[in-house]
Design an enzyme around this catalytic site. Structure first.
Site, mmCIF file in Angstrom:
data_model
loop_
_atom_site.group_PDB
_atom_site.id
_atom_site.type_symbol
_atom_site.label_atom_id
_atom_site.label_comp_id
_atom_site.label_asym_id
_atom_site.label_seq_id
_atom_site.Cartn_x
_atom_site.Cartn_y
_atom_site.Cartn_z
ATOM 1 N N LYS A 53 0.999 -1.368 -0.036
ATOM 2 C CA LYS A 53 -0.264 0.026 -0.033
ATOM 3 C C LYS A 53 0.667 1.042 0.031
ATOM 4 C CE LYS A 53 -4.131 -2.024 1.856
ATOM 5 N NZ LYS A 53 -4.724 -2.643 3.653
ATOM 6 N N GLN A 97 -4.863 -1.473 9.327
ATOM 7 C CA GLN A 97 -5.323 -2.813 8.745
ATOM 8 C C GLN A 97 -5.350 -3.745 10.189
ATOM 9 O OE1 GLN A 97 -3.654 -2.741 5.623
ATOM 10 N NE2 GLN A 97 -4.140 -5.402 5.658
ATOM 11 N N ASP A 120 -10.913 2.693 3.439
ATOM 12 C CA ASP A 120 -11.686 1.140 3.839
ATOM 13 C C ASP A 120 -13.116 1.054 3.555
ATOM 14 O OD1 ASP A 120 -9.787 -0.434 3.897
ATOM 15 O OD2 ASP A 120 -9.659 -0.564 6.012
HETATM 16 N N1 GUN Z 1 -6.731 -6.276 6.024
HETATM 17 C C1 GUN Z 1 -7.041 -7.488 4.846
HETATM 18 N N2 GUN Z 1 -8.431 -6.140 3.830
HETATM 19 C C2 GUN Z 1 -8.098 -5.573 4.725
HETATM 20 C C3 GUN Z 1 -8.515 -4.593 4.224
HETATM 21 O O1 GUN Z 1 -8.683 -4.569 2.980
HETATM 22 N N3 GUN Z 1 -8.695 -2.476 5.075
HETATM 23 C C4 GUN Z 1 -8.364 -3.406 6.115
HETATM 24 N N4 GUN Z 1 -7.733 -2.316 6.947
HETATM 25 N N5 GUN Z 1 -7.038 -4.286 7.011
HETATM 26 C C5 GUN Z 1 -7.573 -5.556 5.622
#
Ligand code: GUN
Length: 297
Positions: A53, A97, A120
């Site tokens: 990311k 996350q 998100d």
């Molecule tokens: N962990 C796995 N996928 C995601 C996601 O799309 N967003 C977040 N914040 N954590 C994750």
């Protein structure tokens, strides 16, 4: 087979659009979009996601702020950091996350993020806004699926869509998005009776159950479009050797010569998720300046 929907290639198109929007807001408004990502603990998969990311955020010209906290971090410390990021004018997107260590309350943490910075789309306000067809932040994976579907099929109006899986992160928001596109939507799940018959009537299947290769050819109507959200690690015997590979929820080889389109795993939905995170961040930045939303369709 030409029915493959190349998510890797299409995600590059989205990232190029994001970069153009970033360039414009930097030049015309002197604002650089910024994404803050919080990682608590050392979950190996999460570390890989967070690294990717950060890398892709920088590649499109945005600022990336990484906050790595120890697994033992208290709720107060985490909530204080989020409060600080909520107030920071240089930060337009905040993402924590998941999964979080057990002693932290995931819902409380998610709902402490400013909904306008919730890239998100997990905050309860954004869930409610999406549910009622209002402007919101849309969760990245369903948004990626929708962009792939619209790119392949154009107008989705009147199509019969079956979503397999009812999670808050994929199944439910996907259903809301497809309803807004005027699809007839069914959510099937582990307790659904006659699931195969229901799927076999679908023009669009979105599979998000986490069961390796569950969807076989008998489940799919000829000419349907199949989006595979599943990422399952399995051990397979390939040429006499036991090897670990990634497979989706759909039996990919069964789809050849049957479907109008199918996403591979890997290289389908996966790359779209981060591209949509970048898209959401630039959207949050445009909204913060009272500019109209960037367009990605
Ligand atoms: N962990 C796995 N996928 C995601 C996601 O799309 N967003 C977040 N914040 N954590 C994750």
């Amino acid at each position: 087979m030409n029915e493959i929907i190349d998510g890797k290639k299409f995600s590059q198109t989205i990232r190029t659009k994001v970069k153009n929007y970033v360039d414009v807001i930097k030049e015309r408004h002197g604002v650089t979009p910024g994404l803050a990502v919080i990682l608590v603990g050392e979950d190996p998969a999460s570390q890989v996601y967070v690294r990717n990311k950060g890398k892709q955020t920088l590649e499109v010209g945005m600022n990336s702020y990484e906050h790595k906290l120890e697994a033992s971090t208290s709720s107060d410390v985490l909530l204080n950091l989020i409060e600080k990021l909520n107030k920071d004018v240089n930060v337009h997107g905040v993402l924590c996350q998941l999964p979080l260590p057990d002693h932290l309350n995931e819902k409380e943490v998610i709902n402490s993020i400013d909904p306008k910075k919730d890239v998100d789309g997990f905050h309860i306000s954004n869930v409610g806004l999406l549910n009622t067809g209002q402007k919101s932040m849309i969760p990245c994976t369903p948004l990626g699926c929708l962009l792939l579907l619209k790119d392949r099929l154009g107008d989705l109006s009147g199509k019969n869509a079956v979503i397999i899986g009812r999670s808050n992160i994929v199944g439910k928001p996907m259903a809301n998005l497809l309803l807004q596109e005027n699809c007839t939507v069914t959510i099937a799940h582990s307790r659904t009776e006659n699931i195969e018959t229901i799927c076999a009537q679908a023009d669009i299947i979105v599979a998000a159950v986490g069961r390796p290769e569950m969807i076989k050819k008998e489940w799919v109507k000829p000419g349907a479009t199949v989006i595979d959200v599943g990422i399952n690690r399995v051990t397979k015997n390939i040429d006499g050797d036991e090897k670990t590979t990634l497979v989706g929820d759909v039996c990919f080889t069964d789809m050849a010569g049957l479907v109008a389109g199918v996403t591979p795993v890997p290289g389908g939905v996966g790359p779209m998720t981060i591209a949509c995170l970048l898209a959401n961040t630039v959207t949050a930045c445009y909204r913060s300046q009272d500019l109209s939303d960037p367009e990605f369709t």
